[in-house]
Design an enzyme around this catalytic site. Structure first.
Site, PDB file in Angstrom:
ATOM      1  N   HIS A  71       0.699  -1.267   0.031  1.00  0.00           N
ATOM      2  CA  HIS A  71      -0.015  -0.122   0.030  1.00  0.00           C
ATOM      3  C   HIS A  71       0.934   1.229  -0.071  1.00  0.00           C
ATOM      4  O   HIS A  71       0.373   2.310  -0.411  1.00  0.00           O
ATOM      5  CB  HIS A  71      -1.130   0.008   1.157  1.00  0.00           C
ATOM      6  CG  HIS A  71      -2.022  -1.080   1.140  1.00  0.00           C
ATOM      7  ND1 HIS A  71      -3.384  -0.701   0.650  1.00  0.00           N
ATOM      8  CD2 HIS A  71      -1.936  -2.251   1.064  1.00  0.00           C
ATOM      9  CE1 HIS A  71      -4.235  -1.939   0.734  1.00  0.00           C
ATOM     10  NE2 HIS A  71      -3.206  -2.815   1.204  1.00  0.00           N
ATOM     11  N   ASP A  78       3.519   9.403  -0.611  1.00  0.00           N
ATOM     12  CA  ASP A  78       2.333   8.676  -0.412  1.00  0.00           C
ATOM     13  C   ASP A  78       1.998   7.537  -1.367  1.00  0.00           C
ATOM     14  O   ASP A  78       2.274   7.819  -2.391  1.00  0.00           O
ATOM     15  CB  ASP A  78       1.067   9.469  -0.360  1.00  0.00           C
ATOM     16  CG  ASP A  78       0.072   9.106   0.822  1.00  0.00           C
ATOM     17  OD1 ASP A  78      -0.028   7.857   1.225  1.00  0.00           O
ATOM     18  OD2 ASP A  78      -0.407  10.010   1.318  1.00  0.00           O
TER      19      ASP A  78
HETATM   20  P1  ADQ Z   1      -3.249   5.938   4.934  1.00  0.00           P
HETATM   21  O1  ADQ Z   1      -1.793   6.693   5.162  1.00  0.00           O
HETATM   22  O2  ADQ Z   1      -3.933   5.840   6.096  1.00  0.00           O
HETATM   23  O3  ADQ Z   1      -3.164   4.566   3.912  1.00  0.00           O
HETATM   24  P2  ADQ Z   1      -4.978   7.604   3.019  1.00  0.00           P
HETATM   25  O4  ADQ Z   1      -5.121   6.620   1.524  1.00  0.00           O
HETATM   26  O5  ADQ Z   1      -5.143   8.846   2.379  1.00  0.00           O
HETATM   27  O6  ADQ Z   1      -3.707   7.253   3.803  1.00  0.00           O
HETATM   28  O7  ADQ Z   1      -6.159   7.226   3.749  1.00  0.00           O
HETATM   29  C1  ADQ Z   1      -7.009   5.863   3.886  1.00  0.00           C
HETATM   30  C2  ADQ Z   1      -8.243   6.132   4.470  1.00  0.00           C
HETATM   31  O8  ADQ Z   1      -8.472   6.731   5.677  1.00  0.00           O
HETATM   32  C3  ADQ Z   1      -9.256   7.005   3.618  1.00  0.00           C
HETATM   33  O9  ADQ Z   1     -10.586   6.400   3.221  1.00  0.00           O
HETATM   34  C4  ADQ Z   1      -9.405   8.101   4.375  1.00  0.00           C
HETATM   35  O10 ADQ Z   1     -10.866   8.875   4.182  1.00  0.00           O
HETATM   36  C5  ADQ Z   1      -9.365   7.664   5.629  1.00  0.00           C
HETATM   37  N1  ADQ Z   1      -8.739   8.742   6.726  1.00  0.00           N
HETATM   38  C6  ADQ Z   1      -7.835   9.376   6.260  1.00  0.00           C
HETATM   39  N2  ADQ Z   1      -7.408  10.461   7.423  1.00  0.00           N
HETATM   40  C7  ADQ Z   1      -8.712  10.157   8.239  1.00  0.00           C
HETATM   41  C8  ADQ Z   1      -9.145  11.045   9.211  1.00  0.00           C
HETATM   42  N3  ADQ Z   1      -8.216  12.100   9.788  1.00  0.00           N
HETATM   43  N4  ADQ Z   1     -10.222  10.820   9.888  1.00  0.00           N
HETATM   44  C9  ADQ Z   1     -11.030   9.737   9.129  1.00  0.00           C
HETATM   45  N5  ADQ Z   1     -10.535   9.199   8.123  1.00  0.00           N
HETATM   46  C10 ADQ Z   1      -9.378   9.378   7.609  1.00  0.00           C
HETATM   47  C11 ADQ Z   1      -2.306   3.710   3.464  1.00  0.00           C
HETATM   48  C12 ADQ Z   1      -1.131   4.262   2.203  1.00  0.00           C
HETATM   49  C13 ADQ Z   1      -1.755   5.271   1.300  1.00  0.00           C
HETATM   50  C14 ADQ Z   1      -2.726   4.366   0.645  1.00  0.00           C
HETATM   51  C15 ADQ Z   1      -3.820   3.512   1.488  1.00  0.00           C
HETATM   52  C16 ADQ Z   1      -4.622   2.495   0.671  1.00  0.00           C
HETATM   53  O11 ADQ Z   1      -0.242   5.121   3.225  1.00  0.00           O
HETATM   54  O12 ADQ Z   1      -0.777   5.773   0.353  1.00  0.00           O
HETATM   55  O13 ADQ Z   1      -3.522   5.110  -0.210  1.00  0.00           O
HETATM   56  O14 ADQ Z   1      -3.095   3.003   2.515  1.00  0.00           O
HETATM   57  O15 ADQ Z   1      -3.849   1.788  -0.085  1.00  0.00           O
END
Ligand code: ADQ
Length: 470
Positions: free
Chosen positions: A154, A362
């Site tokens: 991821h 990211d």
């Molecule tokens: P994350 O680093 O957690 O994931 P991201 O892809 O932006 O980053 O978010 C994943 C989910 O968490 C999204 O559905 C988002 O809405 C939710 N989320 C993020 N911040 C939040 C908050 N403050 N409150 C509530 N919900 C929140 C990891 C990798 C990413 C990759 C994902 C999926 O780091 O690069 O996109 O996995 O593969």
């Protein structure tokens, strides 16, 4: 029909038979529901009773286990989050390495395989997720498991020069090659991996496109993770009529909103973003009082040291900006350090004129896609997106910025807030085409199709009783 067995570091919480709504959880859950299967991983608990708990909900068996304190420290806090996470996000300066933690990481992977093994059937398809579980397939082979095993990373895959900062990089990458299929978010990630395999260990690209290295033959592909646009549209429209936080300026007009939502993590570029917003207020005084910046960033991994430092730094930055610019009737930054329900987030996205998504690195960044999918097609907002988010390779119609360029980001905010409707619509439509094409179903279906297609051949077995078997 084969069952699917999903392994991830954490199993999404089960509440009354429903998984917590969130992109990844929804995607995995749907895949499991189609043919039935097992979701296996850590429960999130740390105690000395590492018993396996199993809960059947419909045709899905959720199997979790707790970790003891040493395993948690070495496998989770240590090698996964203090070595792999920073290095895979190009932050060698924040990484530390301990041989004991690395051994703990390998040991926990072997222990997880041992606990999973009795639950497996010969034709199960195994899908392993993320950097915590790189050696999982090798541990499976060492314990005699012959099923097809795929892996999806991821997070970004770093350039070989960065990866080699991990002392046992060679051994670690060797374990990765025991998977039948390795999935990456972007072509850049796949190429970085291929570069390592061909240059560092003299692996070979076969005529059918597969790779051979360390005596293993396997495939590597690109499967950009996506969102469910209809679900987001539905959630966000429920908030269509509501302005959740934003006030009016002195002329009585609604203030415009810039929104950012992240886990509180140094890879997300929060400090650089706050600096850019301050630069924006300095350079473009006409926007003062007419705009508000909402940053939602709940604490994550709060027991890892570098995460405590970033929290303090952000609180001080937000205080500084508000101290300098705020007035009785205007707060320039709303910094909310707690989690919000998904439907509230989608409502906030819908109502915000600008989505400000500027990670330093990211894997993908689903927030960028969620922001776009939540927009009103007749009056869409503008996405300002870091070139270092995986999402930038698909969403090139966003305003692409370099998060290290403070003035460049301030200028992009100004441009976004002034952008005419026709240009906003054009850019939004282009981005939506890609978001629909590479949605969550496509991510899952393409990966599983390729994993099924890549037939499992007899494999050289790994000597059982290796140093890392638990
Ligand atoms: P994350 O680093 O957690 O994931 P991201 O892809 O932006 O980053 O978010 C994943 C989910 O968490 C999204 O559905 C988002 O809405 C939710 N989320 C993020 N911040 C939040 C908050 N403050 N409150 C509530 N919900 C929140 C990891 C990798 C990413 C990759 C994902 C999926 O780091 O690069 O996109 O996995 O593969």
């Amino acid at each position: 029909m084969s069952r699917l067995v999903v392994i991830s570091n954490r199993v999404a919480p089960i509440r009354e038979g429903k998984v917590a709504a969130g992109g990844l959880a929804v995607g995995i859950h749907d895949a499991l529901r189609q043919n039935g299967g097992i979701w296996f991983g850590w429960s999130g608990e740390v105690n000395n009773l590492p018993e396996v708990k199993s809960e059947q909900v419909g045709n899905i068996n959720y199997v979790t286990l707790s970790l003891n304190k040493q395993d948690y420290d070495q496998y989770y806090r240590g090698f996964s989050n203090a070595t792999l996470w920073p290095i895979f996000h190009y932050r060698i300066d924040l990484a530390r390495y301990s041989r004991e933690e690395y051994y703990g990481y390998r040991r926990v992977n072997a222990m997880l395989v041992e606990k999973l093994k009795p639950l497996l059937r010969p034709d199960d398809i195994i899908w392993v997720h993320d950097y915590h579980l790189i050696p999982f397939a090798e541990a499976c082979r060492a314990q005699g498991i012959r099923n097809r095993i795929g892996f999806f990373l991821h997070i970004p895959f770093p350039a070989p020069e960065i990866l080699t900062a991990i002392p046992p990089h060679n051994e670690l990458l060797k374990t990765l090659c025991y998977y039948d299929l390795i999935g990456f978010q972007t072509e850049t990630d796949r190429l970085a991996f291929q570069d390592y395999i061909t240059r560092e260990v003299r692996g070979v690209i076969e005529r059918d496109g597969s790779l051979t290295a360390y005596g293993q033959n396997f495939r590597a592909g690109v499967y950009p993770i996506g969102v469910v646009p209809d679900e987001i549209r539905h959630l966000s429209e429920a908030y269509r009529a509501r302005r959740l936080t934003v006030g009016r300026n002195r002329a009585g007009d609604l203030r415009k909103t810039i929104i950012s939502v992240d886990r509180l993590d140094y890879s997300k570029g929060l400090v650089e973003r706050f600096n850019a917003y301050q630069e924006f207020l300095d350079r473009f005084p006409e926007h003062r009082r007419n705009v508000e910046f909402i940053q939602i960033a709940p604490t994550s991994r709060s027991d890892v040291k570098t995460y405590q430092a970033i929290r303090q730094q952000l609180e001080s930055e937000a205080g500084h900006i508000n101290g300098r610019y705020a007035d009785l009737d205007w707060t320039p930054v709303h910094y909310l350090n707690k989690s919000h329900e998904r439907r509230v987030l989608m409502g906030l996205f819908h109502n915000a004129e600008v989505g400000f998504v500027t990670p330093l690195r990211d894997g993908m960044n689903l927030v960028a896609k969620e922001y776009v999918a939540a927009q009103d097609p007749e009056n869409p907002g503008v996405l300002v997106l870091s070139r270092f988010a995986g999402a930038a390779s698909e969403l090139s119609a966003a305003l692409i910025v370099n998060p290290y360029d403070c003035i460049g980001m301030a200028e992009a905010l100004d441009r976004a807030l002034r952008m005419p409707l026709a240009e906003r619509k054009d850019r939004w439509e282009t981005m939506m085409q890609s978001i629909r094409r590479f949605d969550l179903d496509a991510w899952r279906d393409n990966f599983l199709r390729d994993l099924h297609a890549f037939s499992s051949r007899p494999r050289a077995s790994v000597k059982a009783g290796s140093a890392f078997a638990s």
